[in-house]
Design a protein around this motif. Structure first.
Motif, short mmCIF file in Angstrom:
data_model
loop_
_atom_site.label_atom_id
_atom_site.label_comp_id
_atom_site.label_asym_id
_atom_site.label_seq_id
_atom_site.Cartn_x
_atom_site.Cartn_y
_atom_site.Cartn_z
N GLU A 11 0.81 -1.22 0.00
CA GLU A 11 0.00 0.00 0.00
C GLU A 11 0.85 1.27 0.00
OE1 GLU A 11 0.22 -1.37 4.40
OE2 GLU A 11 0.15 -2.27 2.38
N ASN A 12 2.15 1.14 0.34
CA ASN A 12 3.03 2.30 0.37
C ASN A 12 3.87 2.45 -0.90
OD1 ASN A 12 2.15 2.98 2.91
ND2 ASN A 12 3.93 2.15 3.99
N MET A 13 3.81 1.47 -1.79
CA MET A 13 4.65 1.53 -2.99
C MET A 13 4.44 2.80 -3.82
SD MET A 13 6.93 -0.83 -3.12
CE MET A 13 7.43 -0.63 -4.84
N PRO A 14 3.21 3.33 -3.96
CA PRO A 14 3.06 4.57 -4.73
C PRO A 14 3.81 5.76 -4.12
CG PRO A 14 0.95 3.46 -4.51
CD PRO A 14 1.90 2.75 -3.60
N ARG A 15 4.20 5.66 -2.85
CA ARG A 15 4.92 6.75 -2.18
C ARG A 15 6.42 6.50 -2.12
NH1 ARG A 15 3.75 7.39 3.28
NH2 ARG A 15 2.38 5.58 3.53
N PHE A 16 6.90 5.39 -2.69
CA PHE A 16 8.31 5.05 -2.59
C PHE A 16 9.12 5.80 -3.64
CE2 PHE A 16 11.80 1.69 -2.98
CZ PHE A 16 12.44 2.11 -1.82
N ALA A 17 10.25 6.34 -3.23
CA ALA A 17 11.09 7.14 -4.13
C ALA A 17 12.08 6.27 -4.89
CB ALA A 17 11.86 8.18 -3.33
N ALA A 18 12.42 6.71 -6.08
CA ALA A 18 13.56 6.14 -6.80
C ALA A 18 14.85 6.68 -6.18
CB ALA A 18 13.49 6.49 -8.28
N ASN A 19 15.94 5.97 -6.39
CA ASN A 19 17.24 6.38 -5.88
C ASN A 19 18.14 6.73 -7.06
OD1 ASN A 19 19.23 6.88 -4.01
ND2 ASN A 19 19.55 4.75 -3.43
N TYR A 20 18.95 7.78 -6.90
CA TYR A 20 19.71 8.32 -8.02
C TYR A 20 21.21 8.37 -7.73
CZ TYR A 20 15.17 9.44 -9.88
OH TYR A 20 13.88 9.32 -10.35
N VAL A 21 21.97 8.48 -8.82
CA VAL A 21 23.42 8.64 -8.77
C VAL A 21 23.78 9.58 -9.92
CG1 VAL A 21 23.89 6.67 -10.29
CG2 VAL A 21 25.60 7.36 -8.60
N TYR A 22 24.92 10.23 -9.84
CA TYR A 22 25.37 11.07 -10.95
C TYR A 22 26.09 10.23 -12.00
CZ TYR A 22 24.58 15.27 -8.10
OH TYR A 22 24.04 16.26 -7.34
N ASP A 23 25.85 10.57 -13.28
CA ASP A 23 26.65 9.97 -14.33
C ASP A 23 27.92 10.80 -14.52
OD1 ASP A 23 25.98 12.23 -15.82
OD2 ASP A 23 24.55 11.18 -17.12
N ARG A 24 28.69 10.51 -15.53
CA ARG A 24 29.98 11.19 -15.70
C ARG A 24 29.81 12.68 -15.98
NH1 ARG A 24 33.67 6.94 -19.29
NH2 ARG A 24 33.75 5.27 -17.70
N GLU A 25 28.67 13.06 -16.49
CA GLU A 25 28.41 14.47 -16.75
C GLU A 25 27.69 15.15 -15.59
OE1 GLU A 25 27.80 12.10 -19.32
OE2 GLU A 25 29.83 12.66 -19.95
N ARG A 26 27.66 14.47 -14.42
CA ARG A 26 26.99 14.98 -13.22
C ARG A 26 25.50 15.17 -13.43
NH1 ARG A 26 29.23 14.94 -8.18
NH2 ARG A 26 28.26 16.92 -7.64
N ARG A 27 24.91 14.31 -14.26
CA ARG A 27 23.46 14.31 -14.43
C ARG A 27 22.88 13.17 -13.62
NH1 ARG A 27 23.74 14.09 -20.91
NH2 ARG A 27 24.83 12.22 -20.19
N LEU A 28 21.67 13.39 -13.13
CA LEU A 28 21.02 12.36 -12.32
C LEU A 28 20.60 11.18 -13.20
CD1 LEU A 28 18.75 14.67 -10.14
CD2 LEU A 28 20.67 13.29 -9.31
N THR A 29 20.98 10.00 -12.77
CA THR A 29 20.55 8.79 -13.45
C THR A 29 20.10 7.79 -12.40
OG1 THR A 29 21.20 7.09 -15.05
CG2 THR A 29 22.84 7.72 -13.44
N ARG A 30 19.18 6.94 -12.74
CA ARG A 30 18.57 6.06 -11.76
C ARG A 30 19.55 5.01 -11.25
NH1 ARG A 30 13.38 3.70 -14.08
NH2 ARG A 30 14.84 2.21 -15.03
N PHE A 31 19.61 4.88 -9.93
CA PHE A 31 20.43 3.87 -9.27
C PHE A 31 19.57 2.67 -8.86
CE2 PHE A 31 22.25 2.14 -5.29
CZ PHE A 31 23.52 1.83 -5.71
N ASP A 32 18.35 2.95 -8.39
CA ASP A 32 17.40 1.90 -8.01
C ASP A 32 16.00 2.42 -8.29
OD1 ASP A 32 16.48 -0.55 -6.90
OD2 ASP A 32 16.07 0.46 -5.01
N ASP A 33 15.20 1.63 -8.95
CA ASP A 33 13.86 2.04 -9.35
C ASP A 33 12.93 2.11 -8.14
OD1 ASP A 33 12.01 2.73 -11.45
OD2 ASP A 33 11.07 0.78 -11.13
#
Length: 407
Positions: free
Chosen positions: A235-257
């Motif tokens: 029931e809490n999955m719709p409120r769960f955040a994705a986790n991010y990391v920077y790529d080589r250009e310092r742009r946000l890219t997904r680390f964990d969905d």
């Protein structure tokens, strides 16, 4: 500590205009692409004086980051595990200077690395047993495989010593850890480590309950942390955040969905060192419990003297004096360590605004909290960016928060 509106800020000694700087800072972090989203909650003298969220919890799905977004708190799990340990200490089940091998015999004959190479690590016998206090203070000589700095770290990786693993059991992983050499003699140095995961297994052995069940029944449940667990309930999955990391250009890219994630189901191992998910409201309840010296909303989980002991520095000096720490969720100079938290000893030496006796910690995904008993203040920062060293947001928030105090 009942919630109140932000208009109460002046009544509890904050300048509202100065507090508002935090909001602009949050917006800039999102607008500049440094964070997908974040929330900040500030409470003082029983009132919430600042509670905001900005940005997205999931960029791909355009889900807003809100104050009830569920996040991975990773190492902010450690203080809750430490509370569980201290509950059993209060019940007379052990003393802090007891050898952990009294309960976990696999730690009976530890050896300490002295040199060698990856093919063969040279060792010597440990000069004394690892105590429960050593585990609580990260002075047991254990390490983390992700450090990638020593032969012992490499041995952890080679042997698969990882408490966030999707395979195995808590008892089995602790047994593996006991077979690896120690990084340093017990009590000799401060090294951030799997020690709190070992404590989770200690709780299970001493209590006779699975660690996850104990933590839910004796800590999380009584504190009313309704969204905190070792996985995200359906029931809490719709409120769960994705986790991010920077790529080589310092742009946000997904680390964990946010959907296709191991946190969507109960884990193989309940990691007392880094396994929980939580929300801003839930973790603030934990902070209120500490400020309440072991009591929250009429429910007492620890005695006030026990909490006072946890918040004292248990090291011989600061972290910098205990060898050369290779990683921590805090700076080293002017900062000590209690039973589950860092402890500010000297803000001038730490070169940051704060108070002596303030306790704090953070998590891998850049989350953080601190509790200042002298100011009756608690702050919770939640976001999802790995590693936690990617941005200096904790220090920036600390400065803005303390700069807003006017009495």
């Amino acid at each position: 500590m009942a919630d109140a509106t932000e208009t109460d800020a002046r009544a509890v000694g904050f300048c509202p205009e100065r507090l508002e700087r935090i909001d602009g800072w949050m917006r800039r972090l999102v607008d500049d692409g440094k964070l997908a989203g974040l929330s900040v909650t500030v409470a003082r003298r029983g009132r919430t004086v600042f509670g905001r969220a900005h940005g997205l919890s999931d960029i791909a799905r355009r889900t807003p980051f809100t104050r009830d977004t569920v996040t991975r708190i990773y190492s902010m799990t450690k203080p809750l595990t430490s509370v569980a340990v201290m509950q059993l200490y209060e019940a007379g089940r052990f003393q802090l200077d007891d050898p952990v091998s009294r309960f976990l015999p696999e730690f009976s004959a530890m050896r300490v690395a002295t040199g060698g190479n990856r093919a063969r690590i040279e060792t010597e016998p440990a000069r004394r047993p690892i105590t429960i206090r050593d585990l609580l203070t990260h002075t047991a000589g254990l390490t983390y495989g992700f450090m990638e700095a020593t032969l012992v770290d490499a041995a952890y990786r080679a042997q698969g010593i990882d408490f966030l693993s999707t395979e195995g059991t808590l008892a089995g992983m602790v047994a593996k850890a006991a077979q690896a050499p120690l990084l340093a003699q017990p009590g000799a140095a401060w090294n951030y480590s799997i020690a709190t995961d070992v404590l989770g297994h200690l709780v299970a052995v001493v209590s006779g309950q699975e660690f996850a069940d104990y933590l839910r029944e004796k800590v999380i449940g009584p504190l009313g942390m309704v969204d905190t667990d070792f996985f995200v309930r359906p029931e809490n999955m719709p409120r769960f955040a994705a986790n991010y990391v920077y790529d080589r250009e310092r742009r946000l890219t997904r680390f964990d969905d946010a959907v296709d994630t191991v946190f969507a189901r109960p884990p193989a191992i309940a990691s007392g060192g880094g396994g929980l998910v939580s929300t801003a409201a839930d973790y603030m309840r934990f902070c209120r419990f500490i400020l309440g010296r072991g009591e929250l909303d009429g429910v007492r989980l620890l005695g006030r003297k026990t909490v006072a002991l946890m918040l004292m520095n248990h090291l011989d000096g600061d972290l910098a004096a205990m060898g050369t720490p290779r990683f921590a969720e805090t700076s080293y100079t002017g900062i000590g360590f209690g039973l589950g938290f860092s402890v500010t000893l000297d803000p001038a030496r730490a070169q940051i605004l704060g108070s002596p006796g303030e306790v704090a910690w953070g998590g891998l995904a850049s989350t953080a909290f601190w509790i200042d008993p002298s100011e009756d203040l608690a702050v919770v920062l939640l976001t999802q960016l790995v590693p936690s060293s990617a941005l200096p947001i904790r220090r920036e928030l600390r400065v803005m928060t303390y700069a807003a105090l006017v009495d």
